[in-house]
Scaffold this active site. Structure first.
Site, PDB file in Angstrom:
ATOM      1  N   GLU A  87     -10.952   9.820   2.219  1.00  0.00           N
ATOM      2  CA  GLU A  87     -12.374   9.572   1.524  1.00  0.00           C
ATOM      3  C   GLU A  87     -13.471  10.180   2.175  1.00  0.00           C
ATOM      4  OE1 GLU A  87     -13.278   5.416   0.869  1.00  0.00           O
ATOM      5  OE2 GLU A  87     -15.028   5.928  -0.548  1.00  0.00           O
ATOM      6  N   GLU A 133       0.762  -1.142   0.195  1.00  0.00           N
ATOM      7  CA  GLU A 133      -0.125   0.014   0.053  1.00  0.00           C
ATOM      8  C   GLU A 133       0.830   1.328   0.091  1.00  0.00           C
ATOM      9  OE1 GLU A 133      -3.150   0.285   2.918  1.00  0.00           O
ATOM     10  OE2 GLU A 133      -3.407   2.163   2.426  1.00  0.00           O
ATOM     11  N   ASP A 189      -2.265  12.208  -2.776  1.00  0.00           N
ATOM     12  CA  ASP A 189      -2.542  13.458  -2.497  1.00  0.00           C
ATOM     13  C   ASP A 189      -2.938  14.278  -4.265  1.00  0.00           C
ATOM     14  OD1 ASP A 189      -1.503  14.388   0.326  1.00  0.00           O
ATOM     15  OD2 ASP A 189       0.291  13.291  -0.509  1.00  0.00           O
TER      16      ASP A 189
HETATM   17  C1  LIG Z   1      -4.300  12.189   0.977  1.00  0.00           C
HETATM   18  S1  LIG Z   1      -3.466  11.129   1.859  1.00  0.00           S
HETATM   19  C2  LIG Z   1      -4.255   9.683   1.753  1.00  0.00           C
HETATM   20  C3  LIG Z   1      -4.128   8.745   3.365  1.00  0.00           C
HETATM   21  C4  LIG Z   1      -5.144   7.265   2.980  1.00  0.00           C
HETATM   22  N1  LIG Z   1      -4.655   6.701   1.922  1.00  0.00           N
HETATM   23  C5  LIG Z   1      -6.381   7.730   2.975  1.00  0.00           C
HETATM   24  O1  LIG Z   1      -7.264   7.494   2.111  1.00  0.00           O
HETATM   25  O2  LIG Z   1      -6.903   8.125   4.190  1.00  0.00           O
HETATM   26  C6  LIG Z   1      -2.111  10.652   0.943  1.00  0.00           C
HETATM   27  C7  LIG Z   1      -0.977  10.112   1.691  1.00  0.00           C
HETATM   28  O3  LIG Z   1       0.132   9.742   0.946  1.00  0.00           O
HETATM   29  C8  LIG Z   1       1.255   9.990   1.743  1.00  0.00           C
HETATM   30  N2  LIG Z   1       2.500  10.010   0.488  1.00  0.00           N
HETATM   31  C9  LIG Z   1       2.551  10.865  -0.560  1.00  0.00           C
HETATM   32  N3  LIG Z   1       3.536  10.628  -1.284  1.00  0.00           N
HETATM   33  C10 LIG Z   1       4.373   9.534  -0.596  1.00  0.00           C
HETATM   34  C11 LIG Z   1       5.312   8.889  -1.240  1.00  0.00           C
HETATM   35  N4  LIG Z   1       6.297   8.996  -2.169  1.00  0.00           N
HETATM   36  N5  LIG Z   1       5.642   7.941  -0.259  1.00  0.00           N
HETATM   37  C12 LIG Z   1       4.954   7.386   0.875  1.00  0.00           C
HETATM   38  N6  LIG Z   1       3.816   8.250   1.229  1.00  0.00           N
HETATM   39  C13 LIG Z   1       3.529   9.201   0.503  1.00  0.00           C
HETATM   40  C14 LIG Z   1       1.325  11.267   2.360  1.00  0.00           C
HETATM   41  O4  LIG Z   1       2.144  11.230   3.326  1.00  0.00           O
HETATM   42  C15 LIG Z   1      -0.187  11.012   2.773  1.00  0.00           C
HETATM   43  O5  LIG Z   1      -0.400  10.465   4.287  1.00  0.00           O
END
Ligand SMILES: C[S@@+](CC[C@H](N)C(=O)[O-])C[C@H]1O[C@@H](n2cnc3c(N)ncnc32)[C@H](O)[C@@H]1O
Length: 218
Positions: A193, A48, A123
């Site tokens: 979400e 994930e 993001d």
């Molecule tokens: C918008 S949040 C969504 C989190 C979760 N999947 C949810 O739906 O609640 C996106 C997450 O991706 C992580 N993220 C972004 N780029 C990443 C990367 N290159 N490697 C690991 N995590 C990353 C961010 O820190 C953030 O917690």
């Protein structure tokens, strides 16, 4: 210096005492330190990307004790929360990595080894000038497809319509991918979400699979 464009900005955010304790005491138990050594598993392996606070990750891993799960996240408090949840549930099939998922995919995952990649609500980077920061770009998708086993699923979701269109286009253009009808696991509603739902955003689910047939189970 030629700095790579990252898909995240590390916010300091507040780390609760429980999350801090988990990062110190539980990471050695359930975490995998970043290295350039490949992760091995004799079972189905699901990665994930961007697990956030980890509630969804935990639910899926609990529902699939027959598979191994690796959650990758850069946000410390999220990793701390997930570590606490793993300990509370005594889960043995979920590990966490605190590092950029692009490096993890490239260096810690063998080609053709993943049963699924979960990319739930990456993001959105809604401003046009930030679109280059979005995780889903042709090079990322080519790398992800290469890491999937034949039949392995790339399962993404987003609540940003233009990002969904972009994902659909980039996934469709990747020669190693074809549309799929089901994911590896049903996706519980994620934290991000529910925020999107409260704001009235439409939710789009994208399911693609690596071409080819999975080898028969022995
Ligand atoms: C918008 S949040 C969504 C989190 C979760 N999947 C949810 O739906 O609640 C996106 C997450 O991706 C992580 N993220 C972004 N780029 C990443 C990367 N290159 N490697 C690991 N995590 C990353 C961010 O820190 C953030 O917690």
């Amino acid at each position: 210096m030629n700095r790579p464009i990252r898909s995240f900005v590390l916010r300091q955010g507040r780390t609760t005492p429980a999350q801090k304790r988990a990062l110190e005491q539980l990471f050695p138990k359930y975490g995998i330190p970043y290295s350039e050594r490949k992760i091995s598993s004799t079972r189905k392996l699901v990665l994930e990307i961007g697990s956030g606070m980890g509630e969804t990750t935990l639910e899926i891993a609990k529902a699939h004790p027959e598979a191994d799960f690796v959650a990758v996240e850069v946000h410390g408090p999220g990793i701390g929360s997930l570590l606490n949840a793993i300990e509370r549930e005594q889960l043995t099939n979920l590990r966490v990595i605190r590092h950029d998922a692009l490096d993890v995919l490239e260096h810690m995952i063998g080609d053709g080894t993943l049963a699924a990649i979960h990319l739930f609500f990456p993001d959105p980077w809604p401003k046009k000038r930030h679109h280059k920061r979005r995780m889903v770009q042709p090079a990322f998708v080519a790398l992800a497809a290469r890491k999937l086993a034949p039949g392995g699923v790339l399962h993404a979701a987003t609540d940003w319509p233009d990002y969904a269109e972009h994902m659909q286009e980039v996934f469709s253009k990747e020669p190693l991918l074809e549309t799929a009808s089901a994911g590896f696991a049903a996706r519980p509603v994620t934290k991000f979400e529910s925020r999107g739902q409260r704001l009235g955003h439409p939710i789009r689910e994208l399911l693609f699979r690596r071409t080819g047939t999975a080898p028969a189970a022995r």
